[in-house]
Structure formats: structure tokens, C-alpha cells
Motif scaffolding. Structure first.
Motif: not given
Length: 223
Positions: A65, A69, A93, A96-97, A102
Motif C-alpha cells: 500500500r 501510494r 490513481e 490507490v490514493t 484500503w
């Protein structure tokens, strides 16, 4: 068991998101090379069949992770043509950011890991004794609820349906009750009615003389 858990909608959606991220990375050689540079290795890729593999893949992407990032925030990424290419790039993007994916993946992995460890023990060459196996599952269910109080019961219901049908036999319960390690270390096990009923039934199946069976049961309970 894991296959049924994989069909839970929020679990399925999280796996699909992980598939989407890894598919995008592995479909572009330059991005894949950049990912390897930041992550220091590969990401296991979720598949479309065995959920055990998908669980391992989720755990793998969680380990990467921070690297992912960093990669999407790097000057190398922003200076590349990929950072401006198409809507899929911006969606990946964003996934993921931002935190939601997560957080969901972390909760799912933490909740499923105890069950995964039990199933690994069952599949291993060194098969745990029945009493220990039952104890492992009891402990795993407690850990699942601790990891995901909001959704833990959706996992527990599946476990109980599958486990009780396959492994939750009276013989396992009796073996758990008779294990002295648990007798002396787990409060209340000696008077647990479910365990006592299982023990009685096992003894009466093995000893057909009612008087001898009753004597045996009395001696066991007095341990």
C-alpha cells in the motif's frame, strides 16, 4: 467455506477493486517496472476462482500500500504520459490514493485471516488433534468478531453452517472437553452444556451398558 465468504457483496467488491488495480499495473510495462522499483517486488494478483488465492492477494496488495501510494504521488509518475492518459488512469490513481478501499481490504483480511489459518492447519500434513482443531475454530470466531464487529456475523454464519456440517461433530466436541489443557485454562468449559451433551452421547454410543456408561461419565466429569 472461503468460497462462500468470497460471495459476500462487500468482500466481492473489494476483491474486484484489487483485481482492477493490479490488472491496470500489469497491463502496462512501464507502470509495472515503476511499481517494482517502489514496491521492491511483485504484487500477487487476485484471480477469478479460488478465494483462498484472493485472500493472499489482498494481503499482498496491503503490504504494498505505502509503495503504491508513493508511486502514484511521485514525480516519475506525474512526468509520464500515463498520468494524463484516459479516465481509467484517474480512477485507478484515485482508488490507490484514497482510504476507503484500503480500510475495507484491511478489515476483510484481518477478519478472514484467523479462519484461513485454521483451514491451513486442516490441509497441512501435520493434522491437529480433534480437540485442538475445535478450539482453534472457537478462537478464530472470537478473533473474527473482534476484527470486524459490524460484519463479523456474516462470516460466522457461513463458518457455522459449513463447519457444523463437516467438523462440528460430537466426537470433536467431546475431544475438546476432555483435553486437560483446555479444562484447566478455559473458564466454564467443565460445565458447558453443549460439550457435556456431546460427551454423554459419545460415551453412551461407545458403552452400551447404561450403568457402566453413567459411571464413566461421572468419573470424567470429576476430573
Amino acid at each position: 467455506m472461503l468460497m462462500d465468504i468470497g460471495k459476500i457483496r462487500r468482500v466481492q467488491q473489494t476483491v474486484e477493486t484489487a483485481q482492477r488495480i493490479t490488472r491496470y499495473i500489469y497491463n502496462h510495462n512501464w507502470i509495472l517496472s515503476l511499481m517494482r522499483k517502489y514496491a521492491g517486488g511483485e504484487i500477487l494478483r487476485p484471480g477469478v476462482t479460488r478465494f483462498a488465492t484472493n485472500f493472499i492477494a489482498l494481503d499482498s496488495i496491503l503490504e504494498k500500500r505505502g509503495a503504491l501510494r508513493q508511486m502514484f504521488a511521485s514525480s516519475e509518475w506525474y512526468d509520464s504520459r500515463y498520468s494524463y492518459a484516459g479516465t481509467e488512469r484517474s480512477k485507478i490513481e484515485d482508488l490507490v490514493t484514497r482510504q476507503p478501499f484500503w480500510q475495507q481490504a484491511t478489515t476483510i483480511v484481518k477478519a478472514i485471516k484467523p479462519l484461513y489459518e485454521v483451514l491451513r492447519a486442516v490441509d497441512s500434513e501435520i493434522y491437529p488433534l480433534m480437540g485442538f482443531l475445535y478450539h482453534m475454530m472457537v478462537k478464530a470466531k472470537d478473533q473474527i468478531m473482534e476484527a470486524d464487529p459490524a460484519h463479523g456475523w456474516s462470516y460466522i454464519n457461513i463458518i457455522e453452517q459449513r463447519w457444523e456440517a463437516q467438523m462440528g461433530t460430537e466426537l470433536h466436541l467431546a475431544a475438546y472437553y476432555l483435553n486437560l489443557r483446555f479444562q484447566y485454562n478455559i473458564d466454564g468449559i467443565g460445565m458447558d452444556e453443549t460439550l457435556l451433551d456431546a460427551l454423554r452421547n459419545v460415551i453412551y454410543k461407545m458403552e452400551h451398558d447404561p450403568e457402566k456408561a453413567a459411571l464413566c461419565l461421572e468419573e470424567v466429569i470429576m476430573i
